[in-house]
Design a protein around this motif. Sequence first.
Motif, PDB file in Angstrom:
ATOM      1  N   LEU A 176      79.753  10.414  27.095  1.00 14.34           N
ATOM      2  CA  LEU A 176      79.709  11.066  25.792  1.00 14.34           C
ATOM      3  C   LEU A 176      78.814  12.297  25.860  1.00 14.34           C
ATOM      4  CD1 LEU A 176      78.718   7.857  23.758  1.00 14.34           C
ATOM      5  CD2 LEU A 176      81.033   8.546  24.395  1.00 14.34           C
ATOM      6  N   ALA A 177      79.199  13.344  25.122  1.00 11.90           N
ATOM      7  CA  ALA A 177      78.350  14.535  25.045  1.00 11.90           C
ATOM      8  C   ALA A 177      78.769  15.384  23.851  1.00 11.90           C
ATOM      9  CB  ALA A 177      78.438  15.361  26.327  1.00 11.90           C
ATOM     10  N   ILE A 178      77.828  16.181  23.367  1.00 10.63           N
ATOM     11  CA  ILE A 178      78.110  17.219  22.371  1.00 10.63           C
ATOM     12  C   ILE A 178      77.663  18.547  22.959  1.00 10.63           C
ATOM     13  CG2 ILE A 178      77.358  18.181  20.165  1.00 10.63           C
ATOM     14  CD1 ILE A 178      77.503  15.488  18.936  1.00 10.63           C
ATOM     15  N   VAL A 179      78.531  19.565  22.823  1.00 18.21           N
ATOM     16  CA  VAL A 179      78.247  20.853  23.462  1.00 18.21           C
ATOM     17  C   VAL A 179      78.908  21.968  22.647  1.00 18.21           C
ATOM     18  CG1 VAL A 179      80.313  20.714  24.929  1.00 18.21           C
ATOM     19  CG2 VAL A 179      78.327  22.028  25.721  1.00 18.21           C
ATOM     20  N   PRO A 180      78.299  23.144  22.576  1.00 16.26           N
ATOM     21  CA  PRO A 180      79.006  24.299  22.001  1.00 16.26           C
ATOM     22  C   PRO A 180      80.228  24.598  22.870  1.00 16.26           C
ATOM     23  CG  PRO A 180      76.657  24.750  22.212  1.00 16.26           C
ATOM     24  CD  PRO A 180      76.918  23.489  22.983  1.00 16.26           C
ATOM     25  N   PHE A 181      81.411  24.673  22.252  1.00 16.97           N
ATOM     26  CA  PHE A 181      82.620  24.788  23.073  1.00 16.97           C
ATOM     27  C   PHE A 181      83.770  25.333  22.236  1.00 16.97           C
ATOM     28  CE2 PHE A 181      86.602  22.806  24.672  1.00 16.97           C
ATOM     29  CZ  PHE A 181      86.617  23.350  25.947  1.00 16.97           C
ATOM     30  N   SER A 182      84.548  26.197  22.844  1.00 14.89           N
ATOM     31  CA  SER A 182      85.806  26.643  22.240  1.00 14.89           C
ATOM     32  C   SER A 182      86.802  26.864  23.364  1.00 14.89           C
ATOM     33  CB  SER A 182      85.612  27.929  21.427  1.00 14.89           C
ATOM     34  OG  SER A 182      85.191  28.987  22.283  1.00 14.89           O
ATOM     35  N   HIS A 183      88.073  26.757  23.028  1.00 13.07           N
ATOM     36  CA  HIS A 183      89.129  26.932  24.018  1.00 13.07           C
ATOM     37  C   HIS A 183      90.422  27.245  23.264  1.00 13.07           C
ATOM     38  CE1 HIS A 183      92.017  26.013  27.220  1.00 13.07           C
ATOM     39  NE2 HIS A 183      91.005  26.114  28.071  1.00 13.07           N
ATOM     40  N   PRO A 184      91.269  28.117  23.805  1.00  8.20           N
ATOM     41  CA  PRO A 184      92.526  28.462  23.115  1.00  8.20           C
ATOM     42  C   PRO A 184      93.407  27.246  22.805  1.00  8.20           C
ATOM     43  CG  PRO A 184      92.119  29.965  24.940  1.00  8.20           C
ATOM     44  CD  PRO A 184      91.086  28.899  25.041  1.00  8.20           C
ATOM     45  N   ASN A 185      93.304  26.194  23.605  1.00  6.93           N
ATOM     46  CA  ASN A 185      94.143  25.010  23.376  1.00  6.93           C
ATOM     47  C   ASN A 185      93.510  23.990  22.434  1.00  6.93           C
ATOM     48  OD1 ASN A 185      95.919  26.134  25.201  1.00  6.93           O
ATOM     49  ND2 ASN A 185      95.209  24.888  26.923  1.00  6.93           N
ATOM     50  N   PHE A 186      92.343  24.345  21.878  1.00  5.62           N
ATOM     51  CA  PHE A 186      91.609  23.406  21.024  1.00  5.62           C
ATOM     52  C   PHE A 186      91.270  24.110  19.715  1.00  5.62           C
ATOM     53  CE2 PHE A 186      87.413  21.226  20.057  1.00  5.62           C
ATOM     54  CZ  PHE A 186      87.992  20.064  19.585  1.00  5.62           C
ATOM     55  N   GLU A 187      92.104  23.885  18.704  1.00  5.51           N
ATOM     56  CA  GLU A 187      91.975  24.607  17.443  1.00  5.51           C
ATOM     57  C   GLU A 187      90.933  23.974  16.528  1.00  5.51           C
ATOM     58  OE1 GLU A 187      95.739  25.076  15.519  1.00  5.51           O
ATOM     59  OE2 GLU A 187      96.788  25.498  17.388  1.00  5.51           O
ATOM     60  N   THR A 188      90.406  24.780  15.615  1.00  5.67           N
ATOM     61  CA  THR A 188      89.450  24.302  14.625  1.00  5.67           C
ATOM     62  C   THR A 188      90.026  23.107  13.861  1.00  5.67           C
ATOM     63  OG1 THR A 188      88.516  26.509  14.352  1.00  5.67           O
ATOM     64  CG2 THR A 188      88.140  24.942  12.560  1.00  5.67           C
ATOM     65  N   GLY A 189      89.207  22.098  13.661  1.00  8.16           N
ATOM     66  CA  GLY A 189      89.630  20.926  12.905  1.00  8.16           C
ATOM     67  C   GLY A 189      90.442  19.923  13.697  1.00  8.16           C
ATOM     68  N   SER A 190      90.494  20.112  15.018  1.00 14.65           N
ATOM     69  CA  SER A 190      91.334  19.255  15.850  1.00 14.65           C
ATOM     70  C   SER A 190      90.565  18.072  16.423  1.00 14.65           C
ATOM     71  CB  SER A 190      91.931  20.042  17.022  1.00 14.65           C
ATOM     72  OG  SER A 190      92.860  21.001  16.578  1.00 14.65           O
ATOM     73  N   VAL A 191      91.290  16.985  16.609  1.00 12.02           N
ATOM     74  CA  VAL A 191      90.912  15.900  17.507  1.00 12.02           C
ATOM     75  C   VAL A 191      92.072  15.744  18.472  1.00 12.02           C
ATOM     76  CG1 VAL A 191      90.545  13.411  17.726  1.00 12.02           C
ATOM     77  CG2 VAL A 191      89.410  14.683  15.891  1.00 12.02           C
ATOM     78  N   LEU A 192      91.783  15.871  19.773  1.00 15.48           N
ATOM     79  CA  LEU A 192      92.812  15.746  20.797  1.00 15.48           C
ATOM     80  C   LEU A 192      92.411  14.668  21.791  1.00 15.48           C
ATOM     81  CD1 LEU A 192      93.607  19.513  21.559  1.00 15.48           C
ATOM     82  CD2 LEU A 192      94.866  17.950  20.066  1.00 15.48           C
ATOM     83  N   HIS A 193      93.299  13.716  22.012  1.00 13.27           N
ATOM     84  CA  HIS A 193      93.089  12.684  23.018  1.00 13.27           C
ATOM     85  C   HIS A 193      94.047  12.913  24.178  1.00 13.27           C
ATOM     86  CE1 HIS A 193      91.079   9.395  20.310  1.00 13.27           C
ATOM     87  NE2 HIS A 193      90.504  10.576  20.186  1.00 13.27           N
ATOM     88  N   TYR A 194      93.577  12.641  25.372  1.00 13.60           N
ATOM     89  CA  TYR A 194      94.360  12.797  26.597  1.00 13.60           C
ATOM     90  C   TYR A 194      94.351  11.452  27.311  1.00 13.60           C
ATOM     91  CZ  TYR A 194      93.371  17.674  25.493  1.00 13.60           C
ATOM     92  OH  TYR A 194      93.255  18.881  24.837  1.00 13.60           O
ATOM     93  N   TRP A 195      95.533  10.917  27.587  1.00  9.89           N
ATOM     94  CA  TRP A 195      95.650   9.584  28.178  1.00  9.89           C
ATOM     95  C   TRP A 195      96.177   9.694  29.606  1.00  9.89           C
ATOM     96  CZ3 TRP A 195      98.173   6.107  23.815  1.00  9.89           C
ATOM     97  CH2 TRP A 195      97.284   6.040  22.732  1.00  9.89           C
ATOM     98  N   GLY A 196      95.393   9.186  30.548  1.00 11.22           N
ATOM     99  CA  GLY A 196      95.801   9.157  31.940  1.00 11.22           C
ATOM    100  C   GLY A 196      95.970   7.731  32.421  1.00 11.22           C
ATOM    101  N   SER A 197      95.749   7.513  33.697  1.00 11.05           N
ATOM    102  CA  SER A 197      95.896   6.181  34.293  1.00 11.05           C
ATOM    103  C   SER A 197      94.539   5.493  34.352  1.00 11.05           C
ATOM    104  CB  SER A 197      96.475   6.307  35.709  1.00 11.05           C
ATOM    105  OG  SER A 197      96.523   5.034  36.320  1.00 11.05           O
ATOM    106  N   GLY A 198      94.308   4.557  33.432  1.00 10.78           N
ATOM    107  CA  GLY A 198      93.042   3.844  33.399  1.00 10.78           C
ATOM    108  C   GLY A 198      91.874   4.687  32.949  1.00 10.78           C
ATOM    109  N   GLN A 199      92.159   5.826  32.364  1.00  6.69           N
ATOM    110  CA  GLN A 199      91.091   6.676  31.853  1.00  6.69           C
ATOM    111  C   GLN A 199      91.630   7.586  30.754  1.00  6.69           C
ATOM    112  OE1 GLN A 199      90.865   8.731  36.005  1.00  6.69           O
ATOM    113  NE2 GLN A 199      89.869  10.134  34.604  1.00  6.69           N
TER     114      GLN A 199
END
Length: 381
Positions: A176-199
């Motif tokens: 877990l971490a909190i950091v100042p961050f922006s990215h073109p694929n991560f819009e304001t107000g978003s929650v994005l989850h990424y599901w891989g294999s066992g992680q």
Amino acid sequence: MVIGAGIGGLTLAAALRQVDFDVEVYERATELKAAGSGLGVLSNGGAALEALGLDIGLEKRGQILQRFGINDAEGNHITWFPIPELSDELGLPPTVVISRSALQQGLLEAVGDTPITLGAAAVGYETRPDGATVRFADGSEAHGDIVIGADGINSAIRRQITGPEPVREAGYVCWLAIVPFSHPNFETGSVLHYWGSGQRFGLLDVGHGQTYWFGTKNMSVERAADWQGTKEEIVQAYAGWADEVQAAIRVTPEKDIIAIPARDRDFLEQWGDGRVTLLGDAAHPMLTSLAQGAGMAIEDAVVLAGTLARAGDLTAGLRAYEDQRRERNRAMVLGSRALSEQEQLEDPGQRHERDEQLRATTYAAFAEQQRDVLTFPGIHV
């Protein structure tokens, strides 16, 4: 007396003040410093606060959720969870994603001049017909008409009620971490989850230019319980994942990354003992998959305060609170556990089947599943 100054304990102190109870809070930690993580206060949590007229400025302190997406590890879209749309349809408060420290600050302002004693590690209690006495590790004692154990998954108050009991290890670590961050694929107000294999990985906009991220990875119970790895291990774990995932890890100082094991407990039927009861994680610790840990603690606090305000007898009021909250919390504990097992799947065939089921889920089906979850059931005496 409230034992524990986490989200549940502080919400309860604020809620009890709203209904004219005198409150004292006792906290094991020597300073009130929230860990560097974030959380969601979903619509049911916001509605619970509104039920007692508790305005802690959630929307100003955090970020209103605007979209919640599920992607695969490479960033390919799987589905949207229409939580904002359903909340709007039901006339509910919005979900607010917020840092733990910002939520703590709002709650501290709401408790005002309520006495909070720090460095007070509860070790046990004695109950009597008209109250209870709590013993602390330094040999001191404190007395109250009622005692609420809001002291987390390792609650000393719970331990006396239940006797020794193991935690249930889920078999993965959470970074877990909190950091100042922006990215073109991560819009304001978003929650994005990424599901891989066992992680998994999550990016959550908590407002004010801050992003909360989490990563999970299956591993032995022993290693998850005492993970001593490096940031480089985390970087390698997400090599080849979506660019925004790798970028968030890259810009985070190693010292700001927290590692905790994923764990809960088997559901507890008896929360109370005379003038003593439990609240939040002390009563029903749950995995994070449904994002309802904070919401259930907030609901518990509001229901307990409201029930005590209307009860002619305090002991009966505690038992009435427990009866109101038991089945709803049981559903959240079991639901979080079941979803966690799906999220952490490693078998390719099972993962494909899961993802296809998600893609095929209609809005109507989602609404049917989530309507009751997002709706605060109220206070009943």
